[in-house]
Design an enzyme around this catalytic site. Sequence first.
Site, PDB file in Angstrom:
ATOM      1  CD  GLU A 164      -2.515   1.265   2.709  1.00  0.00           C
ATOM      2  OE1 GLU A 164      -3.420   2.093   2.848  1.00  0.00           O
ATOM      3  OE2 GLU A 164      -2.186   0.444   3.606  1.00  0.00           O
ATOM      4  CD  GLU A 189      -5.882   5.754   7.004  1.00  0.00           C
ATOM      5  OE1 GLU A 189      -5.821   4.577   6.609  1.00  0.00           O
ATOM      6  OE2 GLU A 189      -4.914   6.337   7.564  1.00  0.00           O
TER       7      GLU A 189
END
Length: 379
Positions: free
Chosen positions: A157, A240
């Site tokens: 990622e 997030e």
Amino acid sequence: MPRLRHHPRTLRAVSAALLTTLAALAALLTATAPAQADTTICEQYGSTVIQGRYVVQNNRWGTSATQCVTATDSGFRVTQADGSVPTNGAPKSYPSVFNGCHYTNCSPGTALPARISGISSAPSSISYSYVADAVYNASYDIWLDPTPRTDGVNRTEIMIWFNRVGPIQPIGSQVGTATVAGRTWEVWSGGNGTNDVLSFVAPSAISSWSFDVMDFVRATVARGMAGSDWYLTSVQAGFEPWQNGAGLAVNSFSSTVNTGGSQDPGDPNDPGTPAACAVSYATNVWPGGFTANVTVTNNGAAPVDGWRLAFTLPSGQSVVHAWNASVTPSSGAVTATASAGNSRIAAGGSQSFGFQGAYSGSFAQPGAFQLNGTACRTA
């Protein structure tokens, strides 16, 4: 009261005129109305399609508290974000918009997954809106895997932190800084137990930007955290949140993946291509062993701090020990990382390191080098 009488022909004419007026009004309303009504999603993993090509997802996975996002024609906004989680752990969720495939949910008409070596460019643009009364990051995620998978967790990622608010930090630890796509970033590297994570953190908030996703993909390949024969599976932009988050928004998002061209925008060894760096690789070879003395020259206008030189050792070669830099892993795609005493390469300056190696079969030299993600000319 007398009843009014209308001639049938007059009535038909009035009716026709009325229908014409109503049709014109309907056309006007159609032209000025939004392409679609905003869609609010409160389901944990609920999603919807925008622009006929991107998926907006609520993606609440770290809390049972309510979270809702409202998808717009061009992006989404977080309309409800209840609860909080500790800032030294994982965030509550990742509300986002994406191109590609995420846990079998693929955006319509996507070119992803696509082999990295076959992608010539992947232009993208993003515009964010931020809030002050929350703890969160604005994270642009790029997912890579050795296989063209459309489900589950990918191997690597890449996270681009456009903004961070509150006492949070990326996974792992900071391993230096790098210039990628014309900007300087803090670079963090680590793993979360299921995948490797390479994070590029902006030193100050970026509200909007247009860039090539492949600049970050190639920088990741250069660090040995992916291979050019791997696949780009999705490109995602969102947030997030750890605490609150209502009001955060992706105002607009675009992502295109162009395949069928050369992986690199230019050959650094082509005399017509300017090179930001040059590498001299001098060897002393004997049966079964060799030494390599490597000099890295910075041809750019700014110094390079925390330099890392990535290259691939030919098959059968391995590093026995190194000096003036650490070289890891011992074979395959390796990265030489500066030691504390030579971590800066001044503009126009150079740094050197070396290593002793072993080999089997015929001896060959690496064919390409990248300095902090930038391809270098071989001297």
